[in-house]
Design a protein around this motif. Structure first.
Motif, short mmCIF file in Angstrom:
data_model
loop_
_atom_site.label_atom_id
_atom_site.label_comp_id
_atom_site.label_asym_id
_atom_site.label_seq_id
_atom_site.Cartn_x
_atom_site.Cartn_y
_atom_site.Cartn_z
N GLU A 99 11.93 31.15 67.84
CA GLU A 99 12.52 32.01 69.15
C GLU A 99 14.06 32.24 69.77
O GLU A 99 14.77 32.26 69.86
CB GLU A 99 11.50 31.10 70.16
N ILE A 155 5.07 26.68 81.77
CA ILE A 155 3.94 25.48 80.83
C ILE A 155 2.83 24.57 82.01
O ILE A 155 3.44 23.58 81.84
CB ILE A 155 4.97 24.71 79.75
N ALA A 167 8.08 27.35 65.92
CA ALA A 167 8.19 28.37 66.31
C ALA A 167 9.49 28.31 67.61
O ALA A 167 9.91 29.43 68.23
CB ALA A 167 6.66 28.12 67.56
N LEU A 168 9.76 27.22 67.94
CA LEU A 168 10.74 27.29 68.61
C LEU A 168 12.32 27.03 67.48
O LEU A 168 13.02 27.94 68.32
CB LEU A 168 11.51 25.24 69.32
N GLY A 187 1.12 18.38 68.14
CA GLY A 187 2.28 18.99 69.19
C GLY A 187 3.00 18.27 70.41
O GLY A 187 2.60 17.07 70.96
N LEU A 219 3.30 22.84 74.32
CA LEU A 219 4.99 23.41 74.08
C LEU A 219 4.24 23.99 73.18
O LEU A 219 3.30 24.26 72.07
CB LEU A 219 6.38 22.36 74.72
N PRO A 220 5.19 25.04 72.34
CA PRO A 220 5.43 25.86 71.00
C PRO A 220 5.49 24.98 70.37
O PRO A 220 6.16 23.81 70.51
CB PRO A 220 6.80 27.16 71.86
N SER A 221 4.85 25.14 69.13
CA SER A 221 5.45 23.72 67.75
C SER A 221 7.17 24.02 67.55
O SER A 221 7.69 25.38 67.86
CB SER A 221 4.64 24.65 66.72
N GLU A 222 7.45 23.64 67.31
CA GLU A 222 8.74 23.29 66.87
C GLU A 222 8.73 24.32 65.71
O GLU A 222 10.44 25.18 66.05
CB GLU A 222 8.96 21.65 66.08
#
Lengths: 139, 139
Positions: free
Chosen positions: B42, B27, B38-39, B70, B33-36
């Motif tokens: 994941e 990254i 998205a996390l 973000g 970073l991926p959004s909360e």
DNA sequence: AGAAATTTGTCCGTATGTATC
DNA sequence: AGATACATACGGACAAATTTC
């Protein structure tokens, strides 16, 4: 109550009150703070909010938490002695030149000032002013 | 899944993986970073757990979070590894109006000011000014 | 010594506010 | 204005450590 909507977040308000108790020695160094459950009742807040507040004090090194036991006020240099009275107050004020420079905020921005006045037999022996940013952006 | 039950807490595992991505540059510095949300998908974790992990990286100075935008990988930095640095200084200064009033000394009389500046990752988080009379054998 | 009660730790789900895009 | 993303707050549940009885 999902969010403050007015005023500061509740976990910050709670943290300030608990901080004052510890710093002032109202909660003696080494002794236990009220349990999270007790704090929930006292502040009418959820456990998450209480824990959020305690986490702040923990990060500041003001308290230490032990699972199964509780949260302990850290050994503190200043504090008590006999016949010592403490007045504490907290206000939101605009940052002075010095404070703004050190804290890295724009001059005049609102910050929290916490003042502790220590007296011995009625005579002021020490004044402690501490300044913190309001936002603290989590943690 | 109330508790890990085996191994380390999930928020620590997640923090480790995200930390690796940031440190390795996978990254890129400055990028999001991926959004909360998205996390959450994941890692199949709740938002609270994701936020707990992110809070750790934030404390380490590895990322910075902006509301509405973000979480951003920190450019660089990393002044030190640890938590809190403290600068202590002490001066003899003339009492300000407020200090003289509270301490009960004539305005302008010399008093001791002790200043403690608390920093985290180089950023000042708290200023503590304390004032005492000079000629007091009382501590 | 052992069981129960207490207390903190982790984790989930949901709801709503607020800032940014 | 609407969608997205983070911030705050609530509630419940179970695990693990400690203290108490």
């Amino acid at each position: 109550m999902p969010t403050p909507q007015y005023g500061r977040p509740r976990y910050l308000v709670i943290a300030s009150k608990l901080r004052a108790r510890v710093i002032s020695g109202l909660i003696a160094p080494g002794s236990l703070l009220p349990s999270e459950g007790a704090l929930m009742v006292e502040f009418k807040a959820s456990r998450g909010t209480i824990r959020h507040a305690l986490a702040l004090l923990r990060d500041e090194g003001l308290v230490r938490t032990e699972r199964g036991r509780g949260t302990v006020a850290a050994a503190q240099a200043r504090t008590d002695g006999a016949g010592q009275e403490v007045d504490l107050s907290s206000h939101i004020i605009p940052a002075s030149t010095e404070v703004s420079r050190l804290l890295g905020v724009p001059r005049g921005e609102l910050v929290e000032e916490e003042q502790i006045v220590v007296r011995r037999s009625g005579k002021v022996t020490e004044i402690i002013n501490s300044y913190r940013r309001l936002n603290t952006n989590l943690k």
